[in-house]
Design a protein around this motif. Sequence first.
Motif, PDB file in Angstrom:
ATOM      1  N   PHE A 100       0.821  -1.206   0.000  1.00 32.69           N
ATOM      2  CA  PHE A 100       0.000   0.000   0.000  1.00 32.69           C
ATOM      3  C   PHE A 100       0.863   1.268   0.000  1.00 32.69           C
ATOM      4  CE2 PHE A 100      -3.339  -2.862   1.849  1.00 32.69           C
ATOM      5  CZ  PHE A 100      -4.237  -2.736   0.791  1.00 32.69           C
ATOM      6  N   ALA A 101       1.982   1.247   0.722  1.00 33.32           N
ATOM      7  CA  ALA A 101       2.830   2.440   0.790  1.00 33.32           C
ATOM      8  C   ALA A 101       3.539   2.706  -0.531  1.00 33.32           C
ATOM      9  CB  ALA A 101       3.846   2.285   1.916  1.00 33.32           C
ATOM     10  N   THR A 102       4.220   1.698  -1.055  1.00 29.49           N
ATOM     11  CA  THR A 102       4.967   1.904  -2.303  1.00 29.49           C
ATOM     12  C   THR A 102       4.020   2.063  -3.496  1.00 29.49           C
ATOM     13  OG1 THR A 102       5.201  -0.502  -2.570  1.00 29.49           O
ATOM     14  CG2 THR A 102       6.982   0.668  -1.461  1.00 29.49           C
ATOM     15  N   TYR A 117       3.821   5.396  -5.848  1.00 32.12           N
ATOM     16  CA  TYR A 117       3.992   5.296  -7.301  1.00 32.12           C
ATOM     17  C   TYR A 117       2.813   5.934  -8.041  1.00 32.12           C
ATOM     18  CZ  TYR A 117       4.206   3.273 -11.970  1.00 32.12           C
ATOM     19  OH  TYR A 117       4.225   3.112 -13.329  1.00 32.12           O
ATOM     20  N   LEU A 118       1.600   5.651  -7.571  1.00 29.81           N
ATOM     21  CA  LEU A 118       0.411   6.177  -8.243  1.00 29.81           C
ATOM     22  C   LEU A 118       0.309   7.692  -8.099  1.00 29.81           C
ATOM     23  CD1 LEU A 118      -2.145   3.404  -7.197  1.00 29.81           C
ATOM     24  CD2 LEU A 118      -1.226   3.804  -9.491  1.00 29.81           C
ATOM     25  N   LEU A 119       0.693   8.222  -6.926  1.00 30.81           N
ATOM     26  CA  LEU A 119       0.620   9.667  -6.706  1.00 30.81           C
ATOM     27  C   LEU A 119       1.632  10.426  -7.566  1.00 30.81           C
ATOM     28  CD1 LEU A 119       0.076   9.920  -2.838  1.00 30.81           C
ATOM     29  CD2 LEU A 119      -1.497  10.674  -4.632  1.00 30.81           C
ATOM     30  N   THR A 120       2.724   9.803  -7.883  1.00 34.63           N
ATOM     31  CA  THR A 120       3.764  10.471  -8.677  1.00 34.63           C
ATOM     32  C   THR A 120       3.702  10.096 -10.160  1.00 34.63           C
ATOM     33  OG1 THR A 120       5.317   8.684  -8.122  1.00 34.63           O
ATOM     34  CG2 THR A 120       5.321  10.626  -6.699  1.00 34.63           C
ATOM     35  N   SER A 121       2.632   9.417 -10.551  1.00 32.79           N
ATOM     36  CA  SER A 121       2.527   8.961 -11.936  1.00 32.79           C
ATOM     37  C   SER A 121       2.154  10.085 -12.901  1.00 32.79           C
ATOM     38  CB  SER A 121       1.487   7.844 -12.033  1.00 32.79           C
ATOM     39  OG  SER A 121       0.191   8.350 -11.711  1.00 32.79           O
ATOM     40  N   GLY A 122       1.592  11.195 -12.374  1.00 38.41           N
ATOM     41  CA  GLY A 122       1.176  12.295 -13.240  1.00 38.41           C
ATOM     42  C   GLY A 122      -0.238  12.148 -13.765  1.00 38.41           C
ATOM     43  N   ILE A 179      -4.226  11.995 -12.974  1.00 41.32           N
ATOM     44  CA  ILE A 179      -5.136  12.406 -11.899  1.00 41.32           C
ATOM     45  C   ILE A 179      -5.905  11.211 -11.348  1.00 41.32           C
ATOM     46  CG2 ILE A 179      -7.166  13.802 -11.332  1.00 41.32           C
ATOM     47  CD1 ILE A 179      -6.225  15.829 -13.375  1.00 41.32           C
ATOM     48  N   LEU A 180      -6.371  10.339 -12.248  1.00 41.65           N
ATOM     49  CA  LEU A 180      -7.118   9.170 -11.810  1.00 41.65           C
ATOM     50  C   LEU A 180      -6.240   8.259 -10.954  1.00 41.65           C
ATOM     51  CD1 LEU A 180      -9.692   7.456 -11.865  1.00 41.65           C
ATOM     52  CD2 LEU A 180      -8.855   6.421 -14.009  1.00 41.65           C
ATOM     53  N   TYR A 181      -5.033   8.031 -11.408  1.00 36.44           N
ATOM     54  CA  TYR A 181      -4.094   7.215 -10.639  1.00 36.44           C
ATOM     55  C   TYR A 181      -3.797   7.861  -9.286  1.00 36.44           C
ATOM     56  CZ  TYR A 181      -3.058   4.312 -14.719  1.00 36.44           C
ATOM     57  OH  TYR A 181      -3.136   3.456 -15.781  1.00 36.44           O
ATOM     58  N   GLY A 182      -3.718   9.208  -9.268  1.00 36.82           N
ATOM     59  CA  GLY A 182      -3.465   9.910  -8.017  1.00 36.82           C
ATOM     60  C   GLY A 182      -4.571   9.662  -6.999  1.00 36.82           C
ATOM     61  N   GLY A 183      -5.820   9.641  -7.472  1.00 35.69           N
ATOM     62  CA  GLY A 183      -6.940   9.344  -6.569  1.00 35.69           C
ATOM     63  C   GLY A 183      -6.834   7.949  -5.995  1.00 35.69           C
ATOM     64  N   VAL A 184      -6.447   6.997  -6.838  1.00 35.47           N
ATOM     65  CA  VAL A 184      -6.265   5.625  -6.358  1.00 35.47           C
ATOM     66  C   VAL A 184      -5.085   5.558  -5.378  1.00 35.47           C
ATOM     67  CG1 VAL A 184      -5.790   3.241  -7.040  1.00 35.47           C
ATOM     68  CG2 VAL A 184      -7.237   4.684  -8.471  1.00 35.47           C
ATOM     69  N   SER A 234      -4.974   4.177  -1.685  1.00 34.45           N
ATOM     70  CA  SER A 234      -3.988   3.178  -1.267  1.00 34.45           C
ATOM     71  C   SER A 234      -3.338   3.577   0.057  1.00 34.45           C
ATOM     72  CB  SER A 234      -2.917   3.018  -2.348  1.00 34.45           C
ATOM     73  OG  SER A 234      -1.920   2.101  -1.947  1.00 34.45           O
ATOM     74  N   PHE A 235      -2.999   4.859   0.208  1.00 29.82           N
ATOM     75  CA  PHE A 235      -2.436   5.320   1.474  1.00 29.82           C
ATOM     76  C   PHE A 235      -3.446   5.156   2.608  1.00 29.82           C
ATOM     77  CE2 PHE A 235       0.916   7.828  -0.817  1.00 29.82           C
ATOM     78  CZ  PHE A 235       1.985   7.249  -0.141  1.00 29.82           C
ATOM     79  N   GLY A 236      -4.730   5.444   2.309  1.00 32.02           N
ATOM     80  CA  GLY A 236      -5.775   5.264   3.325  1.00 32.02           C
ATOM     81  C   GLY A 236      -5.894   3.811   3.753  1.00 32.02           C
ATOM     82  N   MET A 237      -5.800   2.905   2.787  1.00 31.56           N
ATOM     83  CA  MET A 237      -5.834   1.477   3.117  1.00 31.56           C
ATOM     84  C   MET A 237      -4.623   1.079   3.937  1.00 31.56           C
ATOM     85  SD  MET A 237      -8.582   0.054   2.047  1.00 31.56           S
ATOM     86  CE  MET A 237      -8.083  -1.668   2.149  1.00 31.56           C
ATOM     87  N   GLY A 238      -3.470   1.688   3.615  1.00 28.77           N
ATOM     88  CA  GLY A 238      -2.267   1.402   4.394  1.00 28.77           C
ATOM     89  C   GLY A 238      -2.422   1.800   5.845  1.00 28.77           C
ATOM     90  N   ILE A 239      -3.056   2.952   6.096  1.00 24.11           N
ATOM     91  CA  ILE A 239      -3.293   3.391   7.475  1.00 24.11           C
ATOM     92  C   ILE A 239      -4.246   2.423   8.181  1.00 24.11           C
ATOM     93  CG2 ILE A 239      -4.317   5.218   8.896  1.00 24.11           C
ATOM     94  CD1 ILE A 239      -3.330   7.206   6.738  1.00 24.11           C
ATOM     95  N   ALA A 240      -5.306   2.011   7.476  1.00 25.49           N
ATOM     96  CA  ALA A 240      -6.258   1.067   8.060  1.00 25.49           C
ATOM     97  C   ALA A 240      -5.576  -0.261   8.389  1.00 25.49           C
ATOM     98  CB  ALA A 240      -7.427   0.843   7.104  1.00 25.49           C
ATOM     99  N   VAL A 241      -4.731  -0.741   7.481  1.00 22.41           N
ATOM    100  CA  VAL A 241      -4.012  -1.992   7.715  1.00 22.41           C
ATOM    101  C   VAL A 241      -3.051  -1.842   8.893  1.00 22.41           C
ATOM    102  CG1 VAL A 241      -2.304  -3.582   6.730  1.00 22.41           C
ATOM    103  CG2 VAL A 241      -4.255  -2.842   5.362  1.00 22.41           C
ATOM    104  N   SER A 242      -2.479  -0.656   9.062  1.00 23.16           N
ATOM    105  CA  SER A 242      -1.573  -0.426  10.190  1.00 23.16           C
ATOM    106  C   SER A 242      -2.292  -0.619  11.522  1.00 23.16           C
ATOM    107  CB  SER A 242      -0.986   0.990  10.123  1.00 23.16           C
ATOM    108  OG  SER A 242      -0.176   1.143   8.982  1.00 23.16           O
ATOM    109  N   PHE A 243      -3.502  -0.094  11.619  1.00 20.22           N
ATOM    110  CA  PHE A 243      -4.273  -0.286  12.856  1.00 20.22           C
ATOM    111  C   PHE A 243      -4.647  -1.754  13.048  1.00 20.22           C
ATOM    112  CE2 PHE A 243      -5.059   4.313  12.390  1.00 20.22           C
ATOM    113  CZ  PHE A 243      -4.773   4.721  13.692  1.00 20.22           C
ATOM    114  N   LEU A 244      -4.992  -2.421  11.951  1.00 14.48           N
ATOM    115  CA  LEU A 244      -5.278  -3.849  12.044  1.00 14.48           C
ATOM    116  C   LEU A 244      -4.042  -4.621  12.479  1.00 14.48           C
ATOM    117  CD1 LEU A 244      -7.173  -6.274  11.583  1.00 14.48           C
ATOM    118  CD2 LEU A 244      -6.448  -6.269   9.186  1.00 14.48           C
ATOM    119  N   GLU A 245      -2.883  -4.235  11.947  1.00 10.83           N
ATOM    120  CA  GLU A 245      -1.634  -4.896  12.301  1.00 10.83           C
ATOM    121  C   GLU A 245      -1.293  -4.730  13.775  1.00 10.83           C
ATOM    122  OE1 GLU A 245       1.086  -6.844  10.655  1.00 10.83           O
ATOM    123  OE2 GLU A 245      -0.922  -7.309   9.956  1.00 10.83           O
TER     124      GLU A 245
END
Length: 227
Positions: free
Chosen positions: A167-169, A173-178, A180-185, A189-200
């Motif tokens: 989720f982090a990498t 990658y998606l945010l720096t792809s240039g 806009i749609l990929y940036g939203g995803v 992905s970062f939001g899912m990473g935070i959620a997974v961190s709490f689950l972890e």
Amino acid sequence: MVLLLLSVVVISWFMIAASRKAAVVPGRLQFAGEAVYGFVRNTVARDTIGSEHFMKFVPYLFSLFMFIIVNNYYGIIPLLQFPSFSRIGFIVPLALASWLLFIGTGIWKHGALGYLKHATMPGGVGGPILVLLVPLEFISNILVRPFTLTLRLFGNMFAGHLLLILFATGGAYLLTSGNILYGGVGILSFGMGIAVSFLEMLVMFLQAYVFTLLSAMYIGEALAEEH
């Protein structure tokens, strides 16, 4: 290896600091130390092994729980973010230590042949069925247990570590792809990473608890009069 050594320093500091100025009315640090110790002593050791022999094993079980939980929580600490037990080689000695302890306890309680019989022959079962049961019980109660202890902890720590990396990498990658749609995803992905961190955080605690609890259960079974 540095993280393993660091965990010994952290645990030693915490327990010394928590017990150095012990008082009838505990301070915050003493309360935290007593809470963790009481949890392992009462909930894990006494309830699982029994009131007669449990105190003999509290030092080992408490050390085991503290060592595992500190090394697990490295996975969510910034700049470290690597749970030690996502490497299987670090878990094997712990599993072998628990295996040797409950085997040795069973031999101490029942004798070598007595423990072999205790571990492989269920009470109240006799006749030809034992030809099938004894090898299965020997495999499941003696040979397999260190492997299951190892793989359970390793699998959870390794999988959680991979999810956080993904989720982090992937988000970066998606945010720096240039695009806009990929940036939203990528933000998702970062939001899912935070959620997974709490689950972890929950999984890391549970895996330390389960490893310690199973070790206590195996010791309790070795001490039991009936299989």
